[in-house]
Design a protein around this motif. Structure first.
Motif, PDB file in Angstrom:
ATOM      1  N   MET A   1       1.008  -1.219  -0.009  1.00  0.00           N
ATOM      2  CA  MET A   1      -0.051  -0.051   0.040  1.00  0.00           C
ATOM      3  C   MET A   1       1.002   1.315   0.213  1.00  0.00           C
ATOM      4  O   MET A   1       1.767   1.374   0.824  1.00  0.00           O
ATOM      5  N   THR A   2       0.702   2.150  -0.860  1.00  0.00           N
ATOM      6  CA  THR A   2       1.498   3.385  -1.003  1.00  0.00           C
ATOM      7  C   THR A   2       0.811   4.522  -0.080  1.00  0.00           C
ATOM      8  O   THR A   2      -0.568   4.503   0.178  1.00  0.00           O
ATOM      9  N   THR A   3       1.790   5.234   0.272  1.00  0.00           N
ATOM     10  CA  THR A   3       1.380   6.528   0.965  1.00  0.00           C
ATOM     11  C   THR A   3       1.335   7.711   0.252  1.00  0.00           C
ATOM     12  O   THR A   3       2.495   8.073  -0.402  1.00  0.00           O
ATOM     13  N   ARG A   4       0.473   8.575   0.182  1.00  0.00           N
ATOM     14  CA  ARG A   4       0.545   9.791  -0.687  1.00  0.00           C
ATOM     15  C   ARG A   4       1.104  11.037   0.050  1.00  0.00           C
ATOM     16  O   ARG A   4       0.820  10.991   1.224  1.00  0.00           O
ATOM     17  N   PHE A   5       1.842  11.765  -0.590  1.00  0.00           N
ATOM     18  CA  PHE A   5       2.507  12.570  -0.085  1.00  0.00           C
ATOM     19  C   PHE A   5       1.676  14.087   0.054  1.00  0.00           C
ATOM     20  O   PHE A   5       1.370  14.704  -1.073  1.00  0.00           O
ATOM     21  N   THR A   6       1.101  14.552   1.166  1.00  0.00           N
ATOM     22  CA  THR A   6       0.252  15.334   1.182  1.00  0.00           C
ATOM     23  C   THR A   6       0.334  16.600   2.087  1.00  0.00           C
ATOM     24  O   THR A   6      -0.079  17.580   2.218  1.00  0.00           O
ATOM     25  N   ASP A   7       1.910  16.475   2.696  1.00  0.00           N
ATOM     26  CA  ASP A   7       2.095  17.491   3.600  1.00  0.00           C
ATOM     27  C   ASP A   7       2.836  18.612   2.796  1.00  0.00           C
ATOM     28  O   ASP A   7       3.930  18.618   2.346  1.00  0.00           O
ATOM     29  N   THR A   8       1.977  19.525   2.433  1.00  0.00           N
ATOM     30  CA  THR A   8       2.308  20.555   1.830  1.00  0.00           C
ATOM     31  C   THR A   8       2.817  22.003   2.605  1.00  0.00           C
ATOM     32  O   THR A   8       3.044  23.222   2.152  1.00  0.00           O
ATOM     33  N   THR A   9       2.555  22.024   3.793  1.00  0.00           N
ATOM     34  CA  THR A   9       2.742  23.125   4.957  1.00  0.00           C
ATOM     35  C   THR A   9       4.220  23.469   4.735  1.00  0.00           C
ATOM     36  O   THR A   9       4.680  24.501   5.403  1.00  0.00           O
ATOM     37  N   LEU A 192       9.259  11.390  -3.191  1.00  0.00           N
ATOM     38  CA  LEU A 192       9.302  11.053  -4.675  1.00  0.00           C
ATOM     39  C   LEU A 192      10.051  10.059  -5.340  1.00  0.00           C
ATOM     40  O   LEU A 192       9.784   9.479  -6.315  1.00  0.00           O
ATOM     41  N   ASN A 193      11.113   9.877  -4.681  1.00  0.00           N
ATOM     42  CA  ASN A 193      12.132   8.792  -5.228  1.00  0.00           C
ATOM     43  C   ASN A 193      11.500   7.522  -5.003  1.00  0.00           C
ATOM     44  O   ASN A 193      11.691   6.497  -5.678  1.00  0.00           O
ATOM     45  N   ASP A 194      10.903   7.374  -3.659  1.00  0.00           N
ATOM     46  CA  ASP A 194      10.361   5.928  -3.320  1.00  0.00           C
ATOM     47  C   ASP A 194       8.857   5.564  -3.659  1.00  0.00           C
ATOM     48  O   ASP A 194       8.673   4.523  -3.740  1.00  0.00           O
ATOM     49  N   GLN A 195       8.072   6.779  -3.561  1.00  0.00           N
ATOM     50  CA  GLN A 195       6.575   6.317  -3.715  1.00  0.00           C
ATOM     51  C   GLN A 195       5.828   7.079  -4.898  1.00  0.00           C
ATOM     52  O   GLN A 195       4.789   6.653  -5.167  1.00  0.00           O
ATOM     53  N   LEU A 196       6.649   7.727  -5.806  1.00  0.00           N
ATOM     54  CA  LEU A 196       5.880   8.578  -6.908  1.00  0.00           C
ATOM     55  C   LEU A 196       5.356   7.269  -7.860  1.00  0.00           C
ATOM     56  O   LEU A 196       4.264   7.374  -8.203  1.00  0.00           O
ATOM     57  N   GLU A 197       6.209   6.247  -8.222  1.00  0.00           N
ATOM     58  CA  GLU A 197       5.969   5.268  -9.151  1.00  0.00           C
ATOM     59  C   GLU A 197       4.612   4.388  -8.756  1.00  0.00           C
ATOM     60  O   GLU A 197       3.750   4.311  -9.278  1.00  0.00           O
ATOM     61  N   GLY A 198       4.544   4.114  -7.561  1.00  0.00           N
ATOM     62  CA  GLY A 198       3.482   3.484  -6.766  1.00  0.00           C
ATOM     63  C   GLY A 198       1.968   4.325  -6.764  1.00  0.00           C
ATOM     64  O   GLY A 198       1.077   3.874  -6.913  1.00  0.00           O
ATOM     65  N   LEU A 200       1.609   6.579  -9.018  1.00  0.00           N
ATOM     66  CA  LEU A 200       0.953   6.857 -10.396  1.00  0.00           C
ATOM     67  C   LEU A 200       0.282   5.412 -10.689  1.00  0.00           C
ATOM     68  O   LEU A 200      -0.872   5.390 -11.222  1.00  0.00           O
ATOM     69  N   VAL A 201       0.713   4.379 -10.185  1.00  0.00           N
ATOM     70  CA  VAL A 201      -0.047   3.008 -10.619  1.00  0.00           C
ATOM     71  C   VAL A 201      -1.230   3.074 -10.078  1.00  0.00           C
ATOM     72  O   VAL A 201      -2.207   2.695 -10.810  1.00  0.00           O
ATOM     73  N   ARG A 202      -1.289   3.542  -8.871  1.00  0.00           N
ATOM     74  CA  ARG A 202      -2.495   3.541  -8.170  1.00  0.00           C
ATOM     75  C   ARG A 202      -3.495   4.348  -9.081  1.00  0.00           C
ATOM     76  O   ARG A 202      -4.794   3.911  -9.123  1.00  0.00           O
ATOM     77  N   ILE A 203      -3.197   5.498  -9.551  1.00  0.00           N
ATOM     78  CA  ILE A 203      -4.092   6.544 -10.080  1.00  0.00           C
ATOM     79  C   ILE A 203      -4.500   6.002 -11.384  1.00  0.00           C
ATOM     80  O   ILE A 203      -5.767   5.999 -11.869  1.00  0.00           O
ATOM     81  N   PHE A 204      -3.853   5.313 -12.211  1.00  0.00           N
ATOM     82  CA  PHE A 204      -4.085   5.009 -13.694  1.00  0.00           C
ATOM     83  C   PHE A 204      -4.795   3.539 -13.583  1.00  0.00           C
ATOM     84  O   PHE A 204      -5.255   2.880 -14.512  1.00  0.00           O
ATOM     85  N   ASN A 205      -4.726   2.948 -12.226  1.00  0.00           N
ATOM     86  CA  ASN A 205      -5.618   1.421 -12.356  1.00  0.00           C
ATOM     87  C   ASN A 205      -6.895   1.893 -11.883  1.00  0.00           C
ATOM     88  O   ASN A 205      -7.683   1.055 -11.838  1.00  0.00           O
ATOM     89  N   VAL A 226       4.164   2.005 -15.120  1.00  0.00           N
ATOM     90  CA  VAL A 226       4.858   3.193 -15.044  1.00  0.00           C
ATOM     91  C   VAL A 226       6.214   2.806 -14.771  1.00  0.00           C
ATOM     92  O   VAL A 226       6.491   1.934 -14.067  1.00  0.00           O
ATOM     93  N   SER A 227       7.070   3.321 -15.324  1.00  0.00           N
ATOM     94  CA  SER A 227       8.365   3.225 -14.866  1.00  0.00           C
ATOM     95  C   SER A 227       9.227   4.603 -14.647  1.00  0.00           C
ATOM     96  O   SER A 227       8.874   5.384 -15.276  1.00  0.00           O
ATOM     97  N   SER A 228      10.486   4.136 -13.818  1.00  0.00           N
ATOM     98  CA  SER A 228      11.040   5.657 -13.457  1.00  0.00           C
ATOM     99  C   SER A 228      12.555   5.271 -13.618  1.00  0.00           C
ATOM    100  O   SER A 228      12.901   4.216 -13.216  1.00  0.00           O
ATOM    101  N   PRO A 229      13.180   6.449 -14.198  1.00  0.00           N
ATOM    102  CA  PRO A 229      14.492   6.121 -14.419  1.00  0.00           C
ATOM    103  C   PRO A 229      15.322   6.378 -13.208  1.00  0.00           C
ATOM    104  O   PRO A 229      14.441   6.927 -12.086  1.00  0.00           O
TER     105      PRO A 229
END
Length: 391
Positions: A1-9, A192-198, A200-205, A226-229
């Motif tokens: 299960m991926t965790t979304r990054f929502t802490d924008t403060t 971004l380095n660890d969770q972005l790919e997961g 995006l997969v959740r969104i497009f699924n 989804v692939s990430s360099p």
């Protein structure tokens, strides 16, 4: 299960506007009218009558436009006929296709914070489009004679063509690149380095999201991958070349997972030797506002010198004067008392009361007294016969 990054403060907003930097270090403060007078209105993190002092910790200028972005490649299989024009991404057909796809992808990719842009980087031939279901529905409404005729024609095509599969239309395999901006925040960089790919997969699924793209193209769409360099920014320390402290003598340091500009007063806490307030002059550097009172005063570039104030000398000389006055009063009192005692002594001497040699033991004229002893007595002075004393 991926965790979304929502802490924008705690995340800095992306800004490359140079005007904000110029206004931040402007030497002329803006003024606002208050009751006929004007008071300076300083920019954030700056204060003082001339807006020339900075806080101990200030926000650095970050060149976000130069920081490498975090990239993720998204591949979709869109079930429309692939055209030869799609081999050239600059062709009119490709441009129209790309605009429509980018519009749909931007909405979905923006669900992840700090999205910058999405770019379609490749259009390839995809899988063979399966139209059997559509043909079944159309055949059911036709007469049997027509069905038999079409069957014969189809059989003829199969016999005359060497490879029917090659003649069937293929879908469009579209690969797009979504880019996200690294922020001055260690947690966001790691996410971004660890969770972005997961994420995006959740969104497009999600079926609803794919359905939006299908409706835009009036065709079915399959999410492939989804692939990430390998990321170019691995940690907060990799942002150092893009960090700048605009105030004089401020240095960039990582504090609490963020790059911050540290003022000279904070770097050297005892800059004023404990005898003054250290101020971060944004144009000069550290300056000292030395402590001063009526009694004492510190001075010097770093409050290293000391001198007594006028109040101290006033108190000192006043105390000395009071002490001298008190001493004089005591001396006068002692003198008067002594004089009084000396006067009484002299009066006693003048009356003969203290003439021990003649009067005190002078019994002349006292008469003769018979104290009940045999013999007679003659009043005369008592004189000891020292020669009779056995020494």
């Amino acid at each position: 299960m991926t965790t979304r990054f929502t802490d924008t403060t705690q995340i800095d907003s992306v800004s490359t506007d140079s005007d904000s930097t110029e206004s931040k270090i402007s030497s002329k403060p803006q003024t606002t009218a208050t009751g006929g007078s004007t008071t300076p209105y300083c920019q954030e993190e700056i204060y003082g009558d001339d807006c020339n002092y900075g806080q101990n910790l200030t926000t650095p200028d970050v060149d976000y436009s130069a920081i490498p972005t975090r990239k993720a490649n998204i591949t979709l299989d869109i079930k429309i006929t692939f055209l030869d024009a799609y081999n050239d991404l600059l062709s009119n057909a490709s441009i129209d296709f790309i605009k429509k796809l980018q519009m749909e992808l931007e909405v979905l990719c923006a669900e992840v914070p700090h999205f910058q842009k999405v770019v379609v980087i490749n259009l390839l031939e995809g899988s063979v489009i399966d139209s059997s279901r559509r043909k079944e529905r159309s055949l059911q409404s036709e007469p049997k004679f027509q069905l038999f005729k079409k069957f014969i024609m189809k059989l003829k095509d199969l016999l005359t063509k060497a490879d029917v599969t090659e003649l069937r239309p293929r879908s469009v395999l579209a690969t797009s690149r979504a880019e996200y901006v690294y922020q001055n925040n260690a947690t966001q960089i790691q996410w971004l380095n660890d969770q972005l790919e997961g994420e995006l997969v959740r969104i497009f699924n999600e079926d609803d999201n794919i359905q939006q793209i299908s409706e835009a193209f009036s065709a079915s769409v399959l999410f492939k991958k989804v692939s990430s360099p390998v990321p170019q920014i691995m940690s907060i320390m990799d942002l150092q070349p893009f960090i700048n402290c605009s105030f004089n003598n401020y240095t960039a340091e990582v504090i609490d997972g963020r790059w911050q500009c540290v003022g000279p007063c904070m770097k050297e806490l005892d800059y004023c030797n404990g005898h003054g307030q250290c101020l971060n002059d944004i144009n000069v550097g550290a300056v000292c506002n030395c402590y001063s009172s009526k009694i004492s005063k510190y001075f010097g570039p770093r409050c290293q010198h000391f001198r007594w104030g006028p109040a101290f000398y006033g108190a000192l000389f006043g105390s000395i004067a009071a002490a001298l006055l008190m001493a004089a009063v005591v001396a006068i009192v002692v003198f008067l008392v002594k004089q009084r005692r000396c006067g009484s002594w002299n009066r006693a001497v003048s009356t003969g009361f203290l003439d021990f040699d003649e009067d005190y033991f002078d019994f002349t004229g006292t008469g003769r007294y018979n104290l009940g002893l045999a013999g007679s007595y003659t009043a005369e002075r008592f004189r000891p016969y020292l020669e009779n004393i056995d020494t």
